[in-house]
Design an enzyme around this catalytic site. Structure first.
Site, PDB file in Angstrom:
ATOM      1  N   SER A  14       0.847  -1.191   0.000  1.00 39.03           N
ATOM      2  CA  SER A  14       0.000   0.000   0.000  1.00 39.03           C
ATOM      3  C   SER A  14       0.879   1.236   0.000  1.00 39.03           C
ATOM      4  O   SER A  14       1.678   1.436   0.922  1.00 39.03           O
ATOM      5  CB  SER A  14      -0.885   0.016   1.250  1.00 39.03           C
ATOM      6  OG  SER A  14      -1.411   1.327   1.423  1.00 39.03           O
ATOM      7  N   HIS A  39      -1.507  -1.200  -4.094  1.00 36.14           N
ATOM      8  CA  HIS A  39      -2.746  -0.789  -3.434  1.00 36.14           C
ATOM      9  C   HIS A  39      -2.736   0.717  -3.191  1.00 36.14           C
ATOM     10  O   HIS A  39      -1.751   1.262  -2.667  1.00 36.14           O
ATOM     11  CB  HIS A  39      -2.835  -1.562  -2.115  1.00 36.14           C
ATOM     12  CG  HIS A  39      -4.110  -1.409  -1.364  1.00 36.14           C
ATOM     13  ND1 HIS A  39      -5.244  -2.139  -1.657  1.00 36.14           N
ATOM     14  CD2 HIS A  39      -4.430  -0.628  -0.301  1.00 36.14           C
ATOM     15  CE1 HIS A  39      -6.198  -1.820  -0.797  1.00 36.14           C
ATOM     16  NE2 HIS A  39      -5.740  -0.895   0.027  1.00 36.14           N
ATOM     17  N   ASP A  41      -4.796   3.810  -1.439  1.00 39.36           N
ATOM     18  CA  ASP A  41      -5.792   4.121  -0.414  1.00 39.36           C
ATOM     19  C   ASP A  41      -6.305   5.547  -0.574  1.00 39.36           C
ATOM     20  O   ASP A  41      -5.573   6.508  -0.322  1.00 39.36           O
ATOM     21  CB  ASP A  41      -5.176   3.948   0.980  1.00 39.36           C
ATOM     22  CG  ASP A  41      -5.025   2.485   1.349  1.00 39.36           C
ATOM     23  OD1 ASP A  41      -6.019   1.745   1.240  1.00 39.36           O
ATOM     24  OD2 ASP A  41      -3.905   2.084   1.730  1.00 39.36           O
ATOM     25  N   MET A  43      -8.881   8.385   0.666  1.00 37.50           N
ATOM     26  CA  MET A  43      -9.695   8.782   1.831  1.00 37.50           C
ATOM     27  C   MET A  43     -10.151  10.231   1.653  1.00 37.50           C
ATOM     28  O   MET A  43      -9.393  11.062   1.153  1.00 37.50           O
ATOM     29  CB  MET A  43      -8.868   8.661   3.117  1.00 37.50           C
ATOM     30  CG  MET A  43      -8.223   7.299   3.313  1.00 37.50           C
ATOM     31  SD  MET A  43      -7.453   7.161   4.939  1.00 37.50           S
ATOM     32  CE  MET A  43      -6.443   5.684   4.707  1.00 37.50           C
ATOM     33  N   HIS A  75      -8.640   1.426  -3.441  1.00 38.50           N
ATOM     34  CA  HIS A  75      -9.514   1.202  -2.277  1.00 38.50           C
ATOM     35  C   HIS A  75     -10.122   2.544  -1.903  1.00 38.50           C
ATOM     36  O   HIS A  75      -9.441   3.410  -1.363  1.00 38.50           O
ATOM     37  CB  HIS A  75      -8.646   0.619  -1.143  1.00 38.50           C
ATOM     38  CG  HIS A  75      -9.380   0.386   0.133  1.00 38.50           C
ATOM     39  ND1 HIS A  75      -8.724   0.117   1.323  1.00 38.50           N
ATOM     40  CD2 HIS A  75     -10.706   0.359   0.436  1.00 38.50           C
ATOM     41  CE1 HIS A  75      -9.614  -0.060   2.285  1.00 38.50           C
ATOM     42  NE2 HIS A  75     -10.823   0.089   1.779  1.00 38.50           N
ATOM     43  N   MET A  77     -12.125   4.731   0.327  1.00 37.81           N
ATOM     44  CA  MET A  77     -12.705   4.941   1.662  1.00 37.81           C
ATOM     45  C   MET A  77     -13.341   6.320   1.634  1.00 37.81           C
ATOM     46  O   MET A  77     -12.877   7.271   2.275  1.00 37.81           O
ATOM     47  CB  MET A  77     -11.602   4.827   2.728  1.00 37.81           C
ATOM     48  CG  MET A  77     -11.154   3.386   2.925  1.00 37.81           C
ATOM     49  SD  MET A  77      -9.550   3.259   3.734  1.00 37.81           S
ATOM     50  CE  MET A  77      -8.491   3.449   2.295  1.00 37.81           C
ATOM     51  N   MET A 146     -11.520  -5.647   6.072  1.00 36.28           N
ATOM     52  CA  MET A 146     -10.645  -4.756   6.844  1.00 36.28           C
ATOM     53  C   MET A 146     -10.262  -5.450   8.148  1.00 36.28           C
ATOM     54  O   MET A 146     -11.128  -5.873   8.924  1.00 36.28           O
ATOM     55  CB  MET A 146     -11.354  -3.437   7.171  1.00 36.28           C
ATOM     56  CG  MET A 146     -11.569  -2.484   6.013  1.00 36.28           C
ATOM     57  SD  MET A 146     -10.095  -1.896   5.130  1.00 36.28           S
ATOM     58  CE  MET A 146      -9.013  -1.338   6.440  1.00 36.28           C
ATOM     59  N   ASP A 180      -6.834  -6.324   4.655  1.00 40.26           N
ATOM     60  CA  ASP A 180      -6.170  -5.023   4.665  1.00 40.26           C
ATOM     61  C   ASP A 180      -6.092  -4.491   6.090  1.00 40.26           C
ATOM     62  O   ASP A 180      -7.127  -4.225   6.713  1.00 40.26           O
ATOM     63  CB  ASP A 180      -6.978  -4.076   3.770  1.00 40.26           C
ATOM     64  CG  ASP A 180      -6.310  -2.731   3.570  1.00 40.26           C
ATOM     65  OD1 ASP A 180      -5.236  -2.499   4.135  1.00 40.26           O
ATOM     66  OD2 ASP A 180      -6.896  -1.908   2.838  1.00 40.26           O
TER      67      ASP A 180
HETATM   68  C1  DX5 Z   1      -6.060   1.585   6.128  1.00 46.82           C
HETATM   69  C2  DX5 Z   1      -5.765   1.309   4.683  1.00 46.82           C
HETATM   70  C3  DX5 Z   1      -4.684   0.331   4.507  1.00 46.82           C
HETATM   71  C4  DX5 Z   1      -3.351   0.754   5.054  1.00 46.82           C
HETATM   72  C5  DX5 Z   1      -2.786  -0.454   5.725  1.00 46.82           C
HETATM   73  O1  DX5 Z   1      -7.221   2.303   6.270  1.00 46.82           O
HETATM   74  O2  DX5 Z   1      -6.897   0.835   3.985  1.00 46.82           O
HETATM   75  O3  DX5 Z   1      -4.549  -0.114   3.159  1.00 46.82           O
HETATM   76  O4  DX5 Z   1      -2.447   1.207   4.087  1.00 46.82           O
HETATM   77  O5  DX5 Z   1      -1.680  -0.061   6.428  1.00 46.82           O
HETATM   78  P1  DX5 Z   1      -0.885  -1.069   7.376  1.00 46.82           P
HETATM   79  O6  DX5 Z   1      -0.426  -2.198   6.540  1.00 46.82           O
HETATM   80  O7  DX5 Z   1       0.204  -0.211   7.903  1.00 46.82           O
HETATM   81  O8  DX5 Z   1      -1.874  -1.508   8.444  1.00 46.82           O
HETATM   82 ZN    ZN Z   2      -6.534  -0.090   1.880  1.00 51.50          ZN
END
Ligand code: DX5
Ligand code: ZN
Length: 225
Positions: A14, A39, A41, A43, A75, A77, A146, A180
């Protein structure tokens, strides 16, 4: 995209935990070590408190990832994910995952993701029961479990996650199960053994002094279980 990118057991670095001043180099480092799923992320400051990155950043790495035979795994969010599908598809996303908690019409949105030419994924927060996605077998290519509460990298793996992965794998046997949050060499085996296929790891890879070495160690642990 290589059709092989999501096959077998894959550790998906990620970029949330990457050094964004050196993003291309960091992606190259893990892909040279064998990663094929990158990946991303996204947000929005509403569905989860932080604001991270959008389609511009996905687009900035998409050619590099595709040229190396990999896939860009987005992903979302975010609230109202349906409004962003076209942008991320244009940016080069190969898969787009939405949160079931953020969308009243997951069936429709997953179909729209496929119509945009991407693999369609649905994600569940830790507090959302596995059977809430039981009706989505025909429209979800991926199910993302998750294993932390979404919003931040570096959180502790939630211990009940392997059991939930097993429930999801039984409910949606044709879907790729992604996990994840809190994945590292110590936790990956438990979810691999429970039936997951794709293991997202952020801080355990990009927070390490040697991201390529960390990737190889986690990938080996995933294969060994
Ligand atoms: C968290 C993200 C993850 C994040 C995971 O909300 O969706 O993809 O990057 O990070 P680690 O591997 O550090 O838990
Ligand atoms: Zn993620």
């Amino acid at each position: 995209m290589s059709s092989e990118a999501f096959s077998g057991r894959r550790v998906a670095p990620s970029i949330l935990s990457a050094d964004f001043a050196r993003l291309g180099a960091q992606v190259a480092e893990v892909m040279d070590a064998g990663a094929r799923v990158i990946h991303v992320d996204v947000m929005d400051g509403h569905f989860v408190p932080p604001i991270t990155i959008g389609p511009l950043v996905a687009a900035s790495i998409a050619d590099q990832v595709h040229d190396a035979g990999g896939a860009v795994d987005v992903h979302l969010m975010i609230e109202r994910p349906e409004a962003q599908i076209a942008e991320f598809a244009r940016a080069g996303a190969d898969s787009i995952t939405i949160h079931t908690e953020a969308d009243r019409h997951t069936n429709r949105t997953l179909s729209a993701i496929r119509e945009a030419g991407c693999l369609a994924g649905v994600a569940l927060n830790p507090g959302t029961p596995a059977d809430s996605v039981a009706e989505l077998g025909g429209v979800a290519d991926h199910v993302l479990c998750m294993s932390v509460n979404p919003g931040w990298g570096g959180q502790a793996f939630i211990a009940g996650s392997p059991d939930k992965v097993a429930r999801l794998a039984a409910l949606l046997p044709d879907a790729v199960i992604e996990v994840d949050g809190g994945i590292d060499a110590d936790t990956v085996g438990s979810v691999a053994g429970a039936g997951a296929h794709v293991f997202v790891a952020g801080s355990a890879i990009f927070g390490a002094a040697d991201p390529a070495g960390a990737y190889r160690t986690i990938a080996a642990a995933a294969r060994a279980s």
